[in-house]
Motif scaffolding. Sequence first.
Motif, PDB file in Angstrom:
ATOM      1  N   UNK A   1       0.831  -1.218   0.000  1.00 27.87           N
ATOM      2  CA  UNK A   1       0.000   0.000   0.000  1.00 27.87           C
ATOM      3  C   UNK A   1       0.861   1.262   0.000  1.00 27.87           C
ATOM      4  N   UNK A   2       1.813   1.301  -0.942  1.00 37.74           N
ATOM      5  CA  UNK A   2       2.688   2.489  -1.023  1.00 37.74           C
ATOM      6  C   UNK A   2       1.997   3.474  -1.974  1.00 37.74           C
ATOM      7  N   UNK A   3       0.932   4.081  -1.482  1.00 33.94           N
ATOM      8  CA  UNK A   3       0.016   4.791  -2.372  1.00 33.94           C
ATOM      9  C   UNK A   3       0.665   5.909  -3.184  1.00 33.94           C
ATOM     10  N   UNK A   4       1.558   6.650  -2.572  1.00 36.81           N
ATOM     11  CA  UNK A   4       2.110   7.819  -3.265  1.00 36.81           C
ATOM     12  C   UNK A   4       3.200   7.500  -4.285  1.00 36.81           C
ATOM     13  N   UNK A   5       3.596   6.242  -4.411  1.00 39.04           N
ATOM     14  CA  UNK A   5       4.788   5.952  -5.229  1.00 39.04           C
ATOM     15  C   UNK A   5       4.487   6.004  -6.724  1.00 39.04           C
ATOM     16  N   UNK A   6       5.362   6.698  -7.464  1.00 37.95           N
ATOM     17  CA  UNK A   6       5.283   6.673  -8.926  1.00 37.95           C
ATOM     18  C   UNK A   6       6.145   5.527  -9.441  1.00 37.95           C
ATOM     19  N   UNK A   7       5.765   5.014 -10.613  1.00 31.49           N
ATOM     20  CA  UNK A   7       6.447   3.814 -11.131  1.00 31.49           C
ATOM     21  C   UNK A   7       7.180   4.141 -12.427  1.00 31.49           C
ATOM     22  N   UNK A   8       8.410   3.617 -12.524  1.00 33.86           N
ATOM     23  CA  UNK A   8       9.242   3.898 -13.695  1.00 33.86           C
ATOM     24  C   UNK A   8       9.923   2.620 -14.188  1.00 33.86           C
ATOM     25  N   UNK A   9      10.219   2.630 -15.515  1.00 29.17           N
ATOM     26  CA  UNK A   9      10.956   1.501 -16.112  1.00 29.17           C
ATOM     27  C   UNK A   9      12.423   1.840 -16.282  1.00 29.17           C
ATOM     28  N   UNK A  10      12.758   3.116 -16.117  1.00 28.77           N
ATOM     29  CA  UNK A  10      14.139   3.540 -16.348  1.00 28.77           C
ATOM     30  C   UNK A  10      14.542   4.549 -15.276  1.00 28.77           C
ATOM     31  N   UNK A  11      15.719   4.354 -14.705  1.00 23.74           N
ATOM     32  CA  UNK A  11      16.121   5.271 -13.629  1.00 23.74           C
ATOM     33  C   UNK A  11      16.399   6.674 -14.165  1.00 23.74           C
ATOM     34  N   UNK A  12      16.803   6.782 -15.436  1.00 23.73           N
ATOM     35  CA  UNK A  12      17.077   8.127 -15.979  1.00 23.73           C
ATOM     36  C   UNK A  12      15.771   8.900 -16.154  1.00 23.73           C
ATOM     37  N   UNK A  13      14.729   8.209 -16.621  1.00 25.64           N
ATOM     38  CA  UNK A  13      13.411   8.860 -16.744  1.00 25.64           C
ATOM     39  C   UNK A  13      12.911   9.254 -15.349  1.00 25.64           C
ATOM     40  N   UNK A  14      13.128   8.358 -14.382  1.00 26.38           N
ATOM     41  CA  UNK A  14      12.708   8.655 -13.005  1.00 26.38           C
ATOM     42  C   UNK A  14      13.402   9.920 -12.488  1.00 26.38           C
ATOM     43  N   UNK A  15      14.718   9.994 -12.703  1.00 27.48           N
ATOM     44  CA  UNK A  15      15.469  11.153 -12.185  1.00 27.48           C
ATOM     45  C   UNK A  15      15.011  12.442 -12.856  1.00 27.48           C
ATOM     46  N   UNK A  16      14.727  12.365 -14.147  1.00 24.85           N
ATOM     47  CA  UNK A  16      14.289  13.544 -14.897  1.00 24.85           C
ATOM     48  C   UNK A  16      12.885  13.973 -14.455  1.00 24.85           C
ATOM     49  N   UNK A  17      11.977  12.979 -14.390  1.00 21.21           N
ATOM     50  CA  UNK A  17      10.578  13.286 -14.047  1.00 21.21           C
ATOM     51  C   UNK A  17      10.443  13.799 -12.616  1.00 21.21           C
ATOM     52  N   UNK A  18      11.261  13.246 -11.730  1.00 17.36           N
ATOM     53  CA  UNK A  18      11.085  13.573 -10.299  1.00 17.36           C
ATOM     54  C   UNK A  18      12.207  14.473  -9.785  1.00 17.36           C
ATOM     55  N   UNK A  19      12.731  15.278 -10.677  1.00 17.30           N
ATOM     56  CA  UNK A  19      13.815  16.209 -10.319  1.00 17.30           C
ATOM     57  C   UNK A  19      13.478  16.985  -9.036  1.00 17.30           C
ATOM     58  N   UNK A  20      14.373  16.943  -8.066  1.00 15.54           N
ATOM     59  CA  UNK A  20      14.162  17.702  -6.827  1.00 15.54           C
ATOM     60  C   UNK A  20      13.191  17.045  -5.862  1.00 15.54           C
ATOM     61  N   UNK A  21      12.639  15.888  -6.244  1.00 18.78           N
ATOM     62  CA  UNK A  21      11.608  15.264  -5.396  1.00 18.78           C
ATOM     63  C   UNK A  21      12.084  13.944  -4.779  1.00 18.78           C
ATOM     64  N   UNK A  22      13.340  13.580  -5.044  1.00 21.57           N
ATOM     65  CA  UNK A  22      13.880  12.344  -4.437  1.00 21.57           C
ATOM     66  C   UNK A  22      15.132  12.730  -3.639  1.00 21.57           C
ATOM     67  N   UNK A  23      15.191  12.295  -2.390  1.00 18.10           N
ATOM     68  CA  UNK A  23      16.375  12.589  -1.561  1.00 18.10           C
ATOM     69  C   UNK A  23      17.382  11.455  -1.585  1.00 18.10           C
ATOM     70  N   UNK A  24      16.896  10.225  -1.615  1.00 18.39           N
ATOM     71  CA  UNK A  24      17.825   9.093  -1.574  1.00 18.39           C
ATOM     72  C   UNK A  24      17.271   7.933  -2.397  1.00 18.39           C
TER      73      UNK A  24
END
Length: 383
Positions: A48-71
């Motif tokens: 039940x990790x409701x807020x989590x976004x899902x990605x197939x590529x870490x580069x897309x994840x880093x780009x999409x979530x710029x400034x929103x991931x700490x670790x």
Amino acid sequence: MINVAIVGVGNISVWHTEAYLAFPERCRIVALCDISPEKCNERKAKYSIDGAQIFESHTVMLETMKGKIDVVSICTPPYCHANVAVDCLNAGVNVVTEKPMAASLKECDVMLAAEQSSGKTLACIAQNRFRDEIAALKKVLDSGLIGKVVHAQIDSLWWRGLHYYDLWWRGTWEKEGGGCTLNHAVHHIDMLIWMMGMPEAVTAVLTNASHTNAEVEDLSVAVLQYPAGTLATVTSSVVHHGQEQKLIFQGEKARISAPWNVYASIAAPNGFPKEERDTALENKLNEFVAAIPRLPYTVHKGELENVLTALEQGKKPDITGIDGRNTLELITAIYKAGTTHTTVKLPITKDDPFYTVEGIMGAVPHFYEKTASVKDFAGPIST
Ligand SMILES: NC(=O)c1ccc[n+]([C@@H]2O[C@H](COP(=O)([O-])OP(=O)(O)OC[C@H]3O[C@@H](n4cnc5c(N)ncnc54)[C@H](O)[C@@H]3O)[C@@H](O)[C@H]2O)c1
């Protein structure tokens, strides 16, 4: 609130998921990334990790979530740790990478350089330091109560059936980076270095005794030489039924070990051991251990809590990229010694063929061919 992403949502990432979820007031999982995104969907639903976004590529994840991931916790196979870690650090995100830190010292150095230039933190998983019996052993050694350590016996003994190496990334020098010395004994070698520091020289024998579907070794025996005559033996194995793992330190005054045990001999006038033992010292050691407070959190939860604390307080975690690199350097020395049948002096320098993945792959024995490539195995793993 620390925002967490997990890259590689396979077996070990369950430990990361559960550890982060144990501290809901301090962190939340905001992204899950895997080349098989259905694993992210399953994980998100199961926990039940409701807020989590899902990605197939870490580069897309880093780009999409710029400034929103700490670790980011990197839980991919070893051959991609360096690449993902460097991208995350360069994007301004702190990194916790699963063991082994990388597949070569060159990759470790690139990761450490990215940590330095980004000003972010690189932590490496070595969760066994967060076990009560291991933490106690380290404290006893540091106390000096057993005197100078003259021998350490490190039995990294595991058992894995043949099919273990059928998983797509296991059993090849290219993707797994090595066999049991790298992927299993990495834990014990980290603990040994934590307790004894780096040796000066290494000799070793590598073999594949029974996994006829793996390029890599399933058994190795190494002898490590420390200053002032101290030796350590490290047996790395996935052929040992019962998996009776041990760390045994022989001090001049007493022997101590994990699982905890103590034995202190007294010499008779002729130098032979007396029947009776040094019970005064044995009692002192047992009392010392009994007085050590238990760890509040253990294994992955213990280490990831330590990382959260470090990020909250702006300091480095207890286990850093330098620790991960030291462990890999000693493992690399074992591979070099076992391959070249020579005694290898540490450190491994940058002009050494064993410094790079290509150099290692060009030199190491290729024991057997991989015969199957299974995408996933059902069922739990043990660590
Ligand atoms: N600390 C421990 O005790 C322990 C125990 C087991 C495994 N590990 C380590 O954890 C890592 C993963 O092992 P595992 O057993 O979980 O393997 P696994 O195969 O179960 O999981 C790895 C996952 O990574 C995904 N993946 C592969 N390449 C990717 C990429 N480029 N981007 C995103 N996802 C990718 C795969 O699809 C898979 O879901 C390895 O480094 C292994 O050595 C550590």
